[in-house]
Scaffold this active site. Structure first.
Site, PDB file in Angstrom:
ATOM      1  N   GLU A 197     -63.231  39.997  52.484  1.00 25.53           N
ATOM      2  CA  GLU A 197     -61.933  40.322  53.093  1.00 25.53           C
ATOM      3  C   GLU A 197     -61.754  41.831  53.280  1.00 25.53           C
ATOM      4  OE1 GLU A 197     -59.882  39.861  55.119  1.00 25.53           O
ATOM      5  OE2 GLU A 197     -58.145  38.725  54.409  1.00 25.53           O
TER       6      GLU A 197
ATOM      7  N   HIS B 134     -61.958  34.674  55.394  1.00 26.09           N
ATOM      8  CA  HIS B 134     -60.677  35.250  54.981  1.00 26.09           C
ATOM      9  C   HIS B 134     -59.841  35.543  56.224  1.00 26.09           C
ATOM     10  CE1 HIS B 134     -62.322  35.973  50.921  1.00 26.09           C
ATOM     11  NE2 HIS B 134     -63.459  36.193  51.571  1.00 26.09           N
TER      12      HIS B 134
ATOM     13  N   ARG C  46     -60.366  29.343  56.752  1.00 29.83           N
ATOM     14  CA  ARG C  46     -60.065  30.192  55.602  1.00 29.83           C
ATOM     15  C   ARG C  46     -60.423  29.406  54.349  1.00 29.83           C
ATOM     16  NH1 ARG C  46     -54.035  32.358  55.987  1.00 29.83           N
ATOM     17  NH2 ARG C  46     -54.666  33.457  54.099  1.00 29.83           N
ATOM     18  N   HIS C  47     -60.661  30.123  53.257  1.00 34.14           N
ATOM     19  CA  HIS C  47     -60.817  29.478  51.948  1.00 34.14           C
ATOM     20  C   HIS C  47     -59.547  28.688  51.638  1.00 34.14           C
ATOM     21  CE1 HIS C  47     -58.043  32.523  50.474  1.00 34.14           C
ATOM     22  NE2 HIS C  47     -58.737  33.386  51.189  1.00 34.14           N
TER      23      HIS C  47
ATOM     24  N   ARG D 188     -63.359  32.633  46.050  1.00 31.60           N
ATOM     25  CA  ARG D 188     -62.506  31.645  46.735  1.00 31.60           C
ATOM     26  C   ARG D 188     -63.212  30.991  47.927  1.00 31.60           C
ATOM     27  NH1 ARG D 188     -60.471  36.845  47.268  1.00 31.60           N
ATOM     28  NH2 ARG D 188     -59.662  37.602  49.266  1.00 31.60           N
TER      29      ARG D 188
ATOM     30  N   ASN E 115     -52.904  33.883  46.680  1.00 31.21           N
ATOM     31  CA  ASN E 115     -52.039  33.414  47.775  1.00 31.21           C
ATOM     32  C   ASN E 115     -50.716  32.902  47.193  1.00 31.21           C
ATOM     33  OD1 ASN E 115     -54.845  31.937  49.570  1.00 31.21           O
ATOM     34  ND2 ASN E 115     -53.866  33.918  49.931  1.00 31.21           N
TER      35      ASN E 115
HETATM   36  O1  F6P Z   1     -52.896  37.517  51.898  1.00 36.00           O
HETATM   37  C1  F6P Z   1     -54.196  37.079  52.153  1.00 36.00           C
HETATM   38  C2  F6P Z   1     -55.004  38.139  52.863  1.00 36.00           C
HETATM   39  O2  F6P Z   1     -56.265  37.612  53.157  1.00 36.00           O
HETATM   40  C3  F6P Z   1     -55.148  39.460  52.068  1.00 36.00           C
HETATM   41  O3  F6P Z   1     -56.199  39.458  51.143  1.00 36.00           O
HETATM   42  C4  F6P Z   1     -55.356  40.457  53.184  1.00 36.00           C
HETATM   43  O4  F6P Z   1     -55.114  41.782  52.806  1.00 36.00           O
HETATM   44  C5  F6P Z   1     -54.356  39.938  54.191  1.00 36.00           C
HETATM   45  O5  F6P Z   1     -54.375  38.524  54.088  1.00 36.00           O
HETATM   46  C6  F6P Z   1     -54.670  40.347  55.618  1.00 36.00           C
HETATM   47  O6  F6P Z   1     -53.553  40.033  56.429  1.00 36.00           O
HETATM   48  P1  F6P Z   1     -52.614  41.212  56.949  1.00 36.00           P
HETATM   49  O7  F6P Z   1     -53.546  42.151  57.670  1.00 36.00           O
HETATM   50  O8  F6P Z   1     -51.648  40.512  57.881  1.00 36.00           O
HETATM   51  O9  F6P Z   1     -51.942  41.873  55.792  1.00 36.00           O
END
Ligand code: F6P
Length: 192
Positions: A79, A144, A8-9, A59, A15
């Site tokens: 992402e 991501h 991951r970044h 990022r 975050n």
């Molecule tokens: O919080 C970081 C992230 O990469 C968000 O940009 C993304 O929506 C999420 O994680 C994805 O994880 P989850 O599907 O568990 O919400």
């Protein structure tokens, strides 16, 4: 044997704030990870050739900036698109869209954000990336959370229902080495 490295970044400003999506820059800790990453990678592969793939979001590009290898950016590695929820915290989403929030919990793989994507959508858009990954030698993907879950599940053959819950921690490199059946795996965490 060739290897595929996933990371991951580094920690982003979003975050830190608990916000999803967006295009925030790295936090100071995230920048420390970016600076530590080149030594971790070169200690691991020596002078073998490597290509770094990032998304188009800053990022991942910032995280890759000190790596002394050729780099390629892929829009398909961006992402999961959270649509109208982009830039919100989970708490804000639960307040604004309580039914959606519950539906996502019931079927996280198929839940599609309003105006955005589901994990299933992301699996489909990653198909060309996976095809190219299968043809390449050593690749490091700076990605991501949701994207790396999909790629990880592909290489380990994990079921769709489990995919959205796979743990892909920050500041950790996952090394996969494909074998005849399945992949060997090693993980290297940078204590930051
Ligand atoms: O919080 C970081 C992230 O990469 C968000 O940009 C993304 O929506 C999420 O994680 C994805 O994880 P989850 O599907 O568990 O919400």
């Amino acid at each position: 044997p060739r290897s595929i490295f996933f990371s991951r970044h580094g920690e982003s400003q979003y975050n830190v704030e608990g916000k999803i999506g967006g295009d925030a820059p790295l936090s100071p800790r995230g920048m420390q990870y970016a600076k530590g990453l080149p030594a971790l990678i070169t200690d691991n592969i020596g002078d073998a050739p490597l290509t770094v793939w990032t998304s188009t979001l800053q990022r991942t590009i910032q995280t890759a900036q000190y790596l002394p290898y050729n780099k390629l950016t892929w829009k398909s590695l961006d992402e999961l698109d959270a649509g109208v929820c982009d830039g919100m915290t989970y708490e804000e989403i639960e307040q604004a869209y309580p039914e959606d929030f519950a539906h996502r919990d019931e079927d996280k793989f198929n839940y599609r954000y309003r105006g955005g994507e589901s994990y299933r959508d992301v699996v489909v858009r990653l198909e060309p990336v996976i095809m190219e990954l299968e043809r390449q030698e050593n690749i490091l993907i700076i990605g991501h959370q949701a994207i790396l879950r999909c790629l990880y599940a592909y290489f380990h053959n994990l079921p769709q229902a489990d995919l959205p819950y796979i743990k892909i921690p920050l500041h950790t490199v996952i090394k996969l080495t494909p074998k005849a059946y399945g992949c060997d795996e090693e993980r290297y965490a940078l204590p930051i």
